[in-house]
Design an enzyme around this catalytic site. Structure first.
Site, PDB file in Angstrom:
ATOM      1  N   ASP A  63      -7.978   6.996   7.558  1.00  0.00           N
ATOM      2  CA  ASP A  63      -9.219   6.247   7.803  1.00  0.00           C
ATOM      3  C   ASP A  63     -10.406   7.218   7.915  1.00  0.00           C
ATOM      4  O   ASP A  63     -11.502   6.936   7.439  1.00  0.00           O
ATOM      5  CB  ASP A  63      -9.075   5.444   9.107  1.00  0.00           C
ATOM      6  CG  ASP A  63      -7.773   4.660   9.132  1.00  0.00           C
ATOM      7  OD1 ASP A  63      -7.692   3.639   8.447  1.00  0.00           O
ATOM      8  OD2 ASP A  63      -6.820   5.107   9.808  1.00  0.00           O
ATOM      9  N   HIS A  87      -5.057   2.036  14.153  1.00  0.00           N
ATOM     10  CA  HIS A  87      -5.042   2.022  12.678  1.00  0.00           C
ATOM     11  C   HIS A  87      -4.831   0.567  12.251  1.00  0.00           C
ATOM     12  O   HIS A  87      -3.724   0.142  11.940  1.00  0.00           O
ATOM     13  CB  HIS A  87      -3.922   2.918  12.157  1.00  0.00           C
ATOM     14  CG  HIS A  87      -3.753   2.861  10.668  1.00  0.00           C
ATOM     15  ND1 HIS A  87      -4.744   3.213   9.782  1.00  0.00           N
ATOM     16  CD2 HIS A  87      -2.701   2.468   9.898  1.00  0.00           C
ATOM     17  CE1 HIS A  87      -4.317   3.041   8.551  1.00  0.00           C
ATOM     18  NE2 HIS A  87      -3.085   2.587   8.586  1.00  0.00           N
TER      19      HIS A  87
HETATM   20  P1  NAD Z   1       8.247   2.579   0.950  1.00  0.00           P
HETATM   21  O1  NAD Z   1       8.900   1.244   1.107  1.00  0.00           O
HETATM   22  O2  NAD Z   1       7.872   3.036  -0.405  1.00  0.00           O
HETATM   23  O3  NAD Z   1       9.209   3.694   1.570  1.00  0.00           O
HETATM   24  C1  NAD Z   1       9.726   3.583   2.843  1.00  0.00           C
HETATM   25  C2  NAD Z   1      11.026   4.367   2.829  1.00  0.00           C
HETATM   26  O4  NAD Z   1      11.505   4.418   4.168  1.00  0.00           O
HETATM   27  C3  NAD Z   1      12.135   3.716   1.976  1.00  0.00           C
HETATM   28  O5  NAD Z   1      12.644   4.670   1.057  1.00  0.00           O
HETATM   29  C4  NAD Z   1      13.174   3.290   3.007  1.00  0.00           C
HETATM   30  O6  NAD Z   1      14.493   3.398   2.497  1.00  0.00           O
HETATM   31  C5  NAD Z   1      12.915   4.299   4.111  1.00  0.00           C
HETATM   32  N1  NAD Z   1      13.370   3.872   5.459  1.00  0.00           N
HETATM   33  C6  NAD Z   1      13.350   2.645   5.992  1.00  0.00           C
HETATM   34  N2  NAD Z   1      13.894   2.674   7.229  1.00  0.00           N
HETATM   35  C7  NAD Z   1      14.241   3.957   7.471  1.00  0.00           C
HETATM   36  C8  NAD Z   1      14.862   4.630   8.552  1.00  0.00           C
HETATM   37  N3  NAD Z   1      15.244   3.960   9.648  1.00  0.00           N
HETATM   38  N4  NAD Z   1      15.093   5.952   8.459  1.00  0.00           N
HETATM   39  C9  NAD Z   1      14.728   6.640   7.351  1.00  0.00           C
HETATM   40  N5  NAD Z   1      14.164   6.054   6.271  1.00  0.00           N
HETATM   41  C10 NAD Z   1      13.908   4.737   6.336  1.00  0.00           C
HETATM   42  O7  NAD Z   1       6.988   2.592   1.938  1.00  0.00           O
HETATM   43  P2  NAD Z   1       5.769   3.630   1.930  1.00  0.00           P
HETATM   44  O8  NAD Z   1       4.713   3.130   1.004  1.00  0.00           O
HETATM   45  O9  NAD Z   1       6.274   4.996   1.785  1.00  0.00           O
HETATM   46  O10 NAD Z   1       5.190   3.379   3.413  1.00  0.00           O
HETATM   47  C11 NAD Z   1       5.934   3.755   4.544  1.00  0.00           C
HETATM   48  C12 NAD Z   1       5.222   3.288   5.818  1.00  0.00           C
HETATM   49  O11 NAD Z   1       3.963   3.955   5.978  1.00  0.00           O
HETATM   50  C13 NAD Z   1       4.889   1.793   5.855  1.00  0.00           C
HETATM   51  O12 NAD Z   1       5.148   1.269   7.159  1.00  0.00           O
HETATM   52  C14 NAD Z   1       3.404   1.763   5.557  1.00  0.00           C
HETATM   53  O13 NAD Z   1       2.790   0.590   6.055  1.00  0.00           O
HETATM   54  C15 NAD Z   1       2.949   2.997   6.315  1.00  0.00           C
HETATM   55  N6  NAD Z   1       1.649   3.559   5.962  1.00  0.00           N
HETATM   56  C16 NAD Z   1       0.874   4.038   6.973  1.00  0.00           C
HETATM   57  C17 NAD Z   1      -0.348   4.624   6.686  1.00  0.00           C
HETATM   58  C18 NAD Z   1      -1.216   5.174   7.788  1.00  0.00           C
HETATM   59  O14 NAD Z   1      -2.369   5.544   7.498  1.00  0.00           O
HETATM   60  N7  NAD Z   1      -0.792   5.249   9.038  1.00  0.00           N
HETATM   61  C19 NAD Z   1      -0.777   4.726   5.364  1.00  0.00           C
HETATM   62  C20 NAD Z   1       0.042   4.220   4.348  1.00  0.00           C
HETATM   63  C21 NAD Z   1       1.254   3.629   4.660  1.00  0.00           C
HETATM   64  C1  LMR Z   2      -3.264   1.990   4.740  1.00  0.00           C
HETATM   65  O1  LMR Z   2      -4.179   2.030   5.552  1.00  0.00           O
HETATM   66  O2  LMR Z   2      -3.444   2.147   3.512  1.00  0.00           O
HETATM   67  C2  LMR Z   2      -1.845   1.775   5.218  1.00  0.00           C
HETATM   68  O3  LMR Z   2      -1.811   1.549   6.604  1.00  0.00           O
HETATM   69  C3  LMR Z   2      -1.115   0.740   4.451  1.00  0.00           C
HETATM   70  C4  LMR Z   2      -1.603  -0.652   4.811  1.00  0.00           C
HETATM   71  O4  LMR Z   2      -0.762  -1.504   5.086  1.00  0.00           O
HETATM   72  O5  LMR Z   2      -2.808  -0.887   4.796  1.00  0.00           O
END
Ligand code: NAD
Ligand code: LMR
Length: 328
Positions: free
Chosen positions: A159, A187
């Protein structure tokens, strides 16, 4: 040659994990003279895909990558690790808020908090990315009785970077010339991107943009940016999220730039009147692996009310997962 740093990435076969692992291994996170050992943790169903990531890492022949461990066993994944990057969790899809993931994802972070407590280095630093990141970080910290709360953080750096990108576009400036933006709160849609103290090329940002633009355009855009990306891509942000992970850990480990600060979600210590016991985004400076919340910033009435709104949301999220907080 320095001793390698051990870095655990959970969800390493997922979209963010795939964008991140190579950057950590190539030295972007800890610098060009710091070897790393990657410990990549996945769930059993994703092990085949994780093996592919391992093969690709090997094929890069990266000089700083001293070892790769691929596992679905948290006690191996977190063994003696120095940095635990908790990404593995379900992402939201169109029409959802991040907090709609809370019941599905929260248990992952309780179990991982316990496993980090039992297996990681006593000095481990943890970054939670999986959403809702702030409350998941609270859960992980609360399940790690032998570790300090300040070892656990959540990611609002994306952000923060988004705010710098929007400001650079609007003012036709270089991102490198923008200092002292920050994100307060969760967030989520209640986060408060604040440019009251921001300098652009040494001048107050408010000399270059109007308050109306900030309130009516910039803030809602940043609050909704994750959803805007999901609309466009059909998937949540991944490369920009991985980039923010690199920035967050780089600055925590190696320090922030002089005369600047960054946004990190950390356990509130009551600064700025925010209740203790929530993981809240503050402006921080970092030095030698420690962060400090920047003190003494003036908050006008609008800012104070925005902080309260985000704090209220975090307290509501905490109430939903209260039973996962053994430390209280
Ligand atoms: P994704 O579905 O592509 O990948 C998630 C991976 O995590 C998968 O490969 C899954 O098998 C694995 N997984 C699930 N449970 C698990 C566990 N207990 N132990 C280990 N691995 C596990 O998702 P992504 O796009 O990589 O996003 C991951 C997370 O990050 C989501 O919750 C998303 O909302 C979050 N996110 C946060 C931010 C932020 O700014 N804070 C930004 C983007 C995404
Ligand atoms: C983001 O800010 O891009 C991530 O937290 C993914 C989402 O769900 O918005």
């Amino acid at each position: 040659m320095k001793k390698p740093v051990k870095v655990t990435i959970t969800g390493a076969a997922g979209h963010i994990g795939y964008a991140l692992a190579f950057r950590v291994a190539s030295g972007e996170m800890f610098g060009p003279d710091q070897p790393v050992i990657l410990r990549l943790l996945e769930i059993p169903q994703a092990l085949s895909s994780l093996n592919g990531v391992g093969m690709e890492l090997e094929d890069c022949a990266l000089p700083l990558l001293h070892d790769i461990v691929l596992t679905d066993d948290p006690s191996i994944g977190f063994r003696e690790t120095d940095y635990a990057l908790l990404i593995g969790a379900k992402p939201r899809s169109k029409g959802m808020e991040r907090k709609d993931l809370i019941l599905e994802n929260a248990k992952i972070f309780a179990a991982q908090g316990r496993s980090i407590n039992d297996n990681a280095s006593g000095d481990v630093r943890v970054l939670v990315v999986g959403n809702p990141a702030n409350t998941n970080a609270l859960i992980a910290a609360s399940n790690a009785p032998d570790l300090a709360n300040r070892q656990f953080t959540a990611m609002t750096r994306l952000d923060h970077n988004r705010t710098m990108g929007q400001l650079a576009n609007k003012t036709n400036s270089l991102v490198a010339d923008i200092k002292r933006v920050n994100i307060w709160g969760n967030h989520s849609m209640t986060q408060y991107p604040d440019i009251s103290n921001c300098l652009i090329d040494g001048k107050p940002a408010y000399d270059l943009v109007t308050r109306d633009w900030v309130i009516d355009h910039m803030i809602p855009r940043i609050q909704r940016r994750g959803a805007e990306i999901i609309e466009a891509r059909g998937l949540s942000s991944a490369a920009s999220a991985a980039d923010a992970v690199v920035d967050h850990v780089h600055d925590w480990a190696l320090g922030t730039s002089e005369n600047d600060w960054v946004s990190m979600s950390v356990m509130s210590d009551g600064s700025y009147g925010v209740s203790e016991g929530v993981v809240f985004s503050f402006p921080v400076t970092c030095k030698e692996g420690e962060y400090e919340i920047v003190q003494g910033l003036d908050l006008d009435e609008l800012s104070q009310s925005r902080l309260k709104t985000s704090e209220k949301e975090l307290l509501e999220e905490r109430a939903i997962i209260q039973e996962l907080l053994p430390k209280g």
